[in-house]
Structures are given as structure tokens and as C-alpha cells.
Write an enzyme that holds these catalytic residues in place. Structure first.
Site, PDB file in Angstrom:
ATOM      1  N   LYS A  53       0.843  -1.204   0.000  1.00  0.00           N
ATOM      2  CA  LYS A  53       0.000   0.000   0.000  1.00  0.00           C
ATOM      3  C   LYS A  53       0.878   1.254   0.000  1.00  0.00           C
ATOM      4  CE  LYS A  53      -3.855  -2.406   2.138  1.00  0.00           C
ATOM      5  NZ  LYS A  53      -4.670  -2.745   3.311  1.00  0.00           N
ATOM      6  N   GLN A  97      -4.496  -1.422   9.506  1.00  0.00           N
ATOM      7  CA  GLN A  97      -4.504  -2.754   8.925  1.00  0.00           C
ATOM      8  C   GLN A  97      -5.125  -3.749   9.915  1.00  0.00           C
ATOM      9  OE1 GLN A  97      -3.662  -3.365   5.790  1.00  0.00           O
ATOM     10  NE2 GLN A  97      -4.017  -5.560   5.907  1.00  0.00           N
ATOM     11  N   ASP A 120     -10.807   3.212   3.895  1.00  0.00           N
ATOM     12  CA  ASP A 120     -11.144   1.783   3.817  1.00  0.00           C
ATOM     13  C   ASP A 120     -12.657   1.587   3.672  1.00  0.00           C
ATOM     14  OD1 ASP A 120      -9.268  -0.281   3.777  1.00  0.00           O
ATOM     15  OD2 ASP A 120      -8.804  -0.091   5.920  1.00  0.00           O
TER      16      ASP A 120
HETATM   17  N1  GUN Z   1      -6.995  -6.691   6.156  1.00  0.00           N
HETATM   18  C1  GUN Z   1      -7.329  -7.430   5.066  1.00  0.00           C
HETATM   19  N2  GUN Z   1      -7.867  -6.646   4.114  1.00  0.00           N
HETATM   20  C2  GUN Z   1      -7.872  -5.389   4.596  1.00  0.00           C
HETATM   21  C3  GUN Z   1      -8.293  -4.129   4.071  1.00  0.00           C
HETATM   22  O1  GUN Z   1      -8.788  -4.012   2.946  1.00  0.00           O
HETATM   23  N3  GUN Z   1      -8.111  -3.063   4.892  1.00  0.00           N
HETATM   24  C4  GUN Z   1      -7.587  -3.176   6.123  1.00  0.00           C
HETATM   25  N4  GUN Z   1      -7.469  -2.073   6.857  1.00  0.00           N
HETATM   26  N5  GUN Z   1      -7.186  -4.304   6.653  1.00  0.00           N
HETATM   27  C5  GUN Z   1      -7.330  -5.412   5.885  1.00  0.00           C
END
Ligand code: GUN
Length: 283
Positions: A53, A97, A120
Site C-alpha cells: 500500500k 490494517q 477503507d
Molecule cells: N486486512 C485485510 N484486508 C484489509 C483491508 O482491505 N483493509 C484493512 N485495513 N485491513 C485489511
């Protein structure tokens, strides 16, 4: 194989070029779009995700900060960091995350993120906006699936879409986005008695369960569009989705591969949401 591939890498490249152009336009007006990514603990998969990311931000001209904390971080400390980022004008998007260590209440953490920075799309305010059709941030994975449908000229209007899975992150928002696009939507899950009877009626199938071979060839209507959100490992340790690709690709009209399908789209839509947040803040 008769199905055509929906190439998530190619579509991502195109959308990321648009993100880069929007980021450059914002920078020219004095705003550098900024994303804060918080990782608590040392989950190896999460470490790979957050690194990807942050790299994607850098590649598209967005500013990003990665904050890594030990698994012993307290919930109060994490909430205080989010409050500080909420107040930081250089940060337009905040991503924590998941999963978080067990002693931290993930719901409380997500609710502490300002909805204006919830790139998100996990905040209750974002989920509610999606339900009532108001503007808000859409969760990145289902948002990416909608972009994939658009890219092949598949308008969900009047189509029967079957979503397999009912998670807050994919299944539920996916169903709402398809509904907003005027599809007739069926949501299936682990308690659905005859999944095949449902999927055989579908013009669009989205598989988002996290289990291999949930969808096999005899469960698919010829010509259907099949979107595979799964990320699993086969017996040889190779990455695979929820769909039996070898079989289903002989029946479907369109199919997303794993890897190279939905996966790259998730990060791309995070960049799109972050740009959107920065543009809203700059106006
Ligand atoms: N863990 C797995 N997929 C995601 C996501 O799309 N966003 C976040 N914040 N954590 C995750």
C-alpha cells in the site's frame, strides 16, 4: 478455455494513471494527498499488504506514512494516534490494517477514524451511506469489483447477481453496490442449503468466501461473469481463489484470474479513495 479474462493488472494500471494525474493536479494547487497506514503487531501477511500500500502511494505521487507498533501497544495508545491523525491536515486517509491484536477492539478503532478520512470505507457512517445511497467511501475490494464489471461493459441493471459471502468488508457492501446499480441481488453464505441452485441462475457471480473450489463448472450458467475475490493456497502452495478456475473458465463468459484479478484492484481503489478524500478536503 472459452471465458475472456478480466485483467486486474491492466485495469489497475489505467486507473492508477488517472490517480497520478489527479495527485499532480492537487500538488499544483498546494495539496499533496496523504495516507497514513497503521500496522500493530508483526503478522507477516499484514506486513506485505501494508508495504504494498505504501509503495503504491509512492508510485502514484501520494504522500504516505507507515506507523508500525508492537503487538503490546494498548488500545488507548492506538486511539490517541488515530485522534492525532484525524487532526493532521497533511493526512487525508487513515488505514488501520486488520486484524488487530485480540486485546484491541477493532470496531472501536474503526469508529475513531474520522469518516472524512475513512478510505477503507469500514466506518459505520460509510456503511450507512452505502445503504441509503449517500456519498461516502466505498470499501476498496467490492468497489474494485464494480470497476471490473464496468471495464468489460457489464451493466448490472436488470441482471441477477449472486454474491457468495456476507462479510462486512466484501460480501455485504458488494451486494449493496450491485443493488444500487439495479441488479437483482441474492446473497448466499455458509447456511445456504443449495448454493448451486442459486449460482446457476446468476448472470454475475462474486465469490468472496476464502475457501477453494466454492464455485465449480456445473454451478455456473454459460456466459456468466465470474469475479473471484478469494486468496487461498492450493495443495502445492500456489495462490488460488475461491473459484475452480480450470473448470469454470470453460463455462463462464468472463472470469477474473487469481493472482492478477481482484487483488491489484483493492490497492488501486484505496488510492482512488485517498485522492477523493484529498480533493474533498482541498475544496
Ligand atoms: N486486512 C485485510 N484486508 C484489509 C483491508 O482491505 N483493509 C484493512 N485495513 N485491513 C485489511
Amino acid at each position: 478455455m472459452s471465458a475472456q479474462l478480466i485483467d486486474g493488472n491492466a485495469l489497475s494500471k489505467q486507473l492508477r494513471a488517472e490517480v497520478s494525474a489527479r495527485a499532480a493536479a492537487l500538488r499544483a494547487r498546494g495539496t499533496t494527498p496523504g495516507l497514513a497506514v497503521i500496522l500493530v503487531g508483526d503478522n507477516p501477511a499484514s506486513q506485505v499488504y501494508v508495504r504494498n500500500k505504501v509503495k503504491a502511494c509512492h508510485d502514484s505521487g501520494l504522500h504516505s506514512v507507515l506507523e508500525q507498533y508492537p503487538a503490546t501497544m494498548s488500545e488507548a495508545e492506538l486511539l490517541a494516534r488515530i485522534e492525532a491523525l484525524n487532526a493532521d491536515a497533511a493526512i487525508h486517509g487513515i488505514l488501520v490494517q486488520l486484524p488487530l491484536p485480540a486485546h484491541i477492539d477493532a470496531h472501536k478503532v474503526i469508529e475513531t477514524i474520522s469518516p472524512a478520512k475513512d478510505v477503507d470505507g469500514f466506518h459505520v457512517a460509510s456503511a450507512g451511506a452505502l445503504v441509503v445511497g449517500q456519498p461516502g467511501f466505498k470499501p476498496c475490494t467490492p468497489y474494485g469489483c464494480m470497476k471490473m464489471l464496468e471495464s468489460i461493459g457489464c451493466d448490472p441493471k436488470g441482471k441477477h447477481a449472486v454474491v457468495i459471502g456476507r462479510s462486512n468488508i466484501v460480501g455485504k457492501p458488494m451486494a449493496l453496490m450491485l443493488l444500487a446499480a439495479s441488479a437483482t441481488v441474492t446473497v448466499c453464505h455458509s447456511a445456504t442449503p443449495d448454493l448451486g441452485a442459486m449460482t446457476r441462475q446468476a448472470d454475475i457471480v462474486v465469490a468472496a468466501v476464502g475457501k477453494r473450489n466454492v464455485l465449480t463448472a456445473e454451478m455456473v450458467k454459460p456466459g456468466a461473469v465470474v469475479i473471484d475475490v478469494g486468496m487461498n493456497r492450493d495443495d502445492a502452495g500456489k495462490l488460488c481463489g475461491d473459484v475452480d478456475f480450470a473448470g469454470v473458465s470453460k463455462v463462464a463468459g468472463w472470469i477474473t484470474p487469481v493472482p492478477g484479478g481482484v487483488g491489484p484492484m483493492t490497492i488501486t481503489m484505496l488510492l482512488v479513495n485517498t485522492i477523493e478524500a484529498a480533493e474533498r478536503a482541498a475544496t
